[in-house]
Scaffold this motif. Structure first.
Motif, PDB file in Angstrom:
ATOM      1  N   LEU A   5      30.462  33.500  41.929  1.00  0.00           N
ATOM      2  CA  LEU A   5      31.655  33.169  41.396  1.00  0.00           C
ATOM      3  C   LEU A   5      32.874  34.073  42.010  1.00  0.00           C
ATOM      4  CD1 LEU A   5      30.605  33.019  37.591  1.00  0.00           C
ATOM      5  CD2 LEU A   5      30.997  31.315  39.129  1.00  0.00           C
ATOM      6  N   SER A   6      32.543  34.585  43.151  1.00  0.00           N
ATOM      7  CA  SER A   6      33.729  35.698  43.574  1.00  0.00           C
ATOM      8  C   SER A   6      34.834  34.855  43.848  1.00  0.00           C
ATOM      9  CB  SER A   6      33.367  36.446  44.888  1.00  0.00           C
ATOM     10  OG  SER A   6      32.833  35.297  45.995  1.00  0.00           O
ATOM     11  N   ASN A  12      42.857  34.557  44.047  1.00  0.00           N
ATOM     12  CA  ASN A  12      43.549  33.110  44.207  1.00  0.00           C
ATOM     13  C   ASN A  12      42.889  32.316  43.272  1.00  0.00           C
ATOM     14  OD1 ASN A  12      44.592  33.915  46.567  1.00  0.00           O
ATOM     15  ND2 ASN A  12      42.977  33.736  47.841  1.00  0.00           N
ATOM     16  N   HIS A  13      41.852  32.388  42.583  1.00  0.00           N
ATOM     17  CA  HIS A  13      41.120  31.633  41.688  1.00  0.00           C
ATOM     18  C   HIS A  13      40.905  30.112  42.068  1.00  0.00           C
ATOM     19  CE1 HIS A  13      41.864  34.999  38.574  1.00  0.00           C
ATOM     20  NE2 HIS A  13      43.228  34.860  38.929  1.00  0.00           N
ATOM     21  N   ASN A  14      39.985  30.114  43.264  1.00  0.00           N
ATOM     22  CA  ASN A  14      39.834  29.029  43.740  1.00  0.00           C
ATOM     23  C   ASN A  14      38.718  28.192  42.735  1.00  0.00           C
ATOM     24  OD1 ASN A  14      41.699  29.278  46.038  1.00  0.00           O
ATOM     25  ND2 ASN A  14      40.058  30.404  47.036  1.00  0.00           N
ATOM     26  N   LYS A  53      38.012  34.607  32.007  1.00  0.00           N
ATOM     27  CA  LYS A  53      37.042  33.632  31.449  1.00  0.00           C
ATOM     28  C   LYS A  53      37.070  32.439  32.560  1.00  0.00           C
ATOM     29  CE  LYS A  53      38.238  34.755  26.826  1.00  0.00           C
ATOM     30  NZ  LYS A  53      38.063  34.954  25.670  1.00  0.00           N
ATOM     31  N   VAL A  54      35.891  31.790  32.506  1.00  0.00           N
ATOM     32  CA  VAL A  54      35.669  30.688  33.476  1.00  0.00           C
ATOM     33  C   VAL A  54      35.133  29.666  32.635  1.00  0.00           C
ATOM     34  CG1 VAL A  54      35.411  32.011  35.619  1.00  0.00           C
ATOM     35  CG2 VAL A  54      33.391  31.502  34.244  1.00  0.00           C
ATOM     36  N   ASP A  55      35.654  28.302  33.167  1.00  0.00           N
ATOM     37  CA  ASP A  55      35.254  27.041  32.390  1.00  0.00           C
ATOM     38  C   ASP A  55      34.003  26.676  33.227  1.00  0.00           C
ATOM     39  OD1 ASP A  55      36.645  27.108  30.149  1.00  0.00           O
ATOM     40  OD2 ASP A  55      38.307  25.932  31.211  1.00  0.00           O
ATOM     41  N   SER A  96      27.839  36.912  39.828  1.00  0.00           N
ATOM     42  CA  SER A  96      26.697  35.880  39.997  1.00  0.00           C
ATOM     43  C   SER A  96      26.468  35.025  38.459  1.00  0.00           C
ATOM     44  CB  SER A  96      25.549  36.243  40.288  1.00  0.00           C
ATOM     45  OG  SER A  96      25.543  36.647  41.597  1.00  0.00           O
ATOM     46  N   LEU A  97      26.412  33.656  38.570  1.00  0.00           N
ATOM     47  CA  LEU A  97      26.249  32.819  37.376  1.00  0.00           C
ATOM     48  C   LEU A  97      24.836  32.332  37.571  1.00  0.00           C
ATOM     49  CD1 LEU A  97      27.131  31.504  34.566  1.00  0.00           C
ATOM     50  CD2 LEU A  97      28.107  29.606  35.958  1.00  0.00           C
TER      51      LEU A  97
END
Length: 150
Positions: A5-6, A12-14, A53-55, A96-97
């Motif tokens: 998830l880097s 930049n939140h790509n 947070k990430v979706d 890492s997810l």
């Protein structure tokens, strides 16, 4: 299967949009272990949701052989998996997810409560119900045969 998830968590939140191979071989629920019969891929989309947070969204289907709840014969069941979660970075191990953990969480929620080989399954039956009857139990059998109200 670990997803890095880097890119999503960087400045930049790509977004991440990819197909990954599900390497889940078995699933345990209710002290029973079920083998995964297929090797599906998972369409996964991950984006930054702000404030660490990430979706995570993804879909796949897994196949299992599950015993019928009435007769115990094996039934092939396809269990759909729909991932739609917002994760805090505290729930993620570094960058890492582990996508398998999310799949297993969704399997617990989506696992069928009743499996039937066919809608009118009669359950376990024998041609001769007295064939293996212990002779000492014949008195109890006679009581039930003679009693119309049970």
């Amino acid at each position: 299967m670990l997803i890095n998830l880097s890119d999503v968590l960087s400045d930049n939140h790509n977004d991440i949009d990819l197909q990954v191979h599900v390497d889940l071989k078995e699933f345990e629920i209710g002290q029973k272990v079920f083998q995964v019969l297929n090797n599906p891929s998972l369409s996964v989309f991950i984006q930054y949701a702000g404030e660490g947070k990430v979706d995570v969204k993804g879909e796949t289907c897994l196949e299992f052989m599950i015993p019928c709840d009435r007769c115990l014969s094996e039934v092939k069941e396809i269990i759909p998996v729909h991932i739609d979660r917002r994760l805090d970075t505290n729930e993620i191990d570094g960058y890492s997810l582990d996508i398998n953990e999310l799949i297993m969480d969704e399997l617990v929620v989506g696992w069928p409560t009743k499996i039937l080989c066919k809608d009118d399954c009669k359950g376990i039956s024998w041609d001769n119900p007295d064939a293996d009857l212990d002779p000492r139990m014949s008195v109890i059998r006679d009581i039930f045969k003679n009693c119309k109200e049970v």
